[in-house]
Design an enzyme around this catalytic site. Structure first.
Site, PDB file in Angstrom:
ATOM      1  N   ALA A 133      35.429  23.786  17.757  1.00 33.15           N
ATOM      2  CA  ALA A 133      33.984  23.830  17.946  1.00 33.15           C
ATOM      3  C   ALA A 133      33.257  22.827  17.076  1.00 33.15           C
ATOM      4  O   ALA A 133      32.043  22.716  17.116  1.00 33.15           O
ATOM      5  CB  ALA A 133      33.456  25.238  17.615  1.00 33.15           C
ATOM      6  N   CYS A 134      34.017  22.079  16.262  1.00 30.54           N
ATOM      7  CA  CYS A 134      33.391  21.283  15.208  1.00 30.54           C
ATOM      8  C   CYS A 134      33.480  19.795  15.470  1.00 30.54           C
ATOM      9  O   CYS A 134      34.499  19.297  15.916  1.00 30.54           O
ATOM     10  CB  CYS A 134      34.067  21.599  13.881  1.00 30.54           C
ATOM     11  SG  CYS A 134      33.354  20.730  12.496  1.00 30.54           S
ATOM     12  N   GLY A 135      32.388  19.108  15.151  1.00 28.88           N
ATOM     13  CA  GLY A 135      32.393  17.670  15.298  1.00 28.88           C
ATOM     14  C   GLY A 135      32.312  16.996  13.951  1.00 28.88           C
ATOM     15  O   GLY A 135      33.278  16.477  13.423  1.00 28.88           O
TER      16      GLY A 135
END
Length: 267
Positions: A109-111
């Site tokens: 879910a992380c950028g």
């Protein structure tokens, strides 16, 4: 071929039976010694992703996290499996800035995660659109439906995101699915990079979810003209899209849409 879905036993309406789920598994990215890391290469990130198109994922990830701007900046991407873990070994061309230090594990879910720099100007490598560029409202309104028709893993599981690169006619150049929406975008950008399509000036990035800072960050790095999303953007995403001259259309559903930035780019 990588397996994107798997089955698990569940209970539905009191009846036990199989259900199709999206696969989530780690991918370790390693920088080869010739790029300047230690003996044997150095693990620079672990991405939680849906298996498949790992080279595209690595290439797209590098466009934001390093100095990679074109296909020639990458000497080699090599996928393998070591110690029951999928890996991609990266060799960058001489003089290309390697990925900056960051948290070792990156969730699906992380950028941006541990990076705390919000200035996107170093990532802007080309104009997002040519002078006089515009796209029809009808094309924008139809892009999420076009993407949805190609979401095979979503049709089976209901548990993956999708992203695509499209032109002003609404033709999709490439599309990918992943449990992580940022991963799906990275796969699209990575494919464009490997095909020599970056900068993706005058193209649109289509996403199946919401638009946050990280999605705009990746759009700026790819030099796309705009973002088309099924869901809404965050306040920072809107501010950054306006700052960098991008079209940002959100809540694009059933032929309707909200224009959060770049209204003048719609015909």
């Amino acid at each position: 071929m990588a397996v994107m879905t798997t089955r698990r036993a569940i209970v539905r309406r009191g009846v036990r039976g199989p259900d199709e789920l999206a696969v989530e598994a780690p991918l370790v990215l390693g920088l080869d010694p010739s790029t300047g890391s230690g003996p044997g290469g150095e693990a620079i990130a672990t991405l939680m992703r849906t298996p498949g198109h790992d080279l595209e994922l690595a290439a797209g990830w590098l466009t934001v996290e390093s100095g990679v701007q074109r296909r020639e900046d990458i000497v080699q991407l090599r996928s393998c499996r070591e110690d029951d873990t999928d890996r991609v070994h990266i060799t960058l061309a001489p003089g290309v800035t390697p990925p900056r230090p960051r948290a070792f594990v990156t969730s699906a879910a992380c950028g941006v995660c541990s990076a705390d720099v919000l200035d996107l100007s170093p990532l802007r490598r080309a104009a997002p659109h040519g002078e006089g560029w515009r796209v029809s409202r009808a094309v924008v309104a139809g892009l999420p439906d076009t993407l949805r028709e190609r979401q095979r893993a979503f049709a089976k599981t209901g548990g993956v995101h999708a992203a695509a690169l499209a032109d002003t006619r609404g033709d999709v150049r490439c599309e990918f699915e992943d449990v992580g929406r940022h991963n799906a975008v990275d796969k699209v950008i990575g494919r464009a990079l490997l095909d020599g399509l970056l900068p993706a000036t005058d193209h649109l990035l289509v996403v199946s979810g919401r638009v946050s800072f990280e999605i705009v960050q990746k759009a700026v790095a790819a030099s796309v003209a705009g973002i088309v999303a099924v869901s809404a953007p965050s306040s920072l995403a809107v501010d950054l899209a306006r700052e960098h001259g991008l079209l940002l259309a959100g809540m694009v559903r059933n032929g309707d849409l909200n224009v959060y930035a770049g209204e003048d780019l719609l015909a």
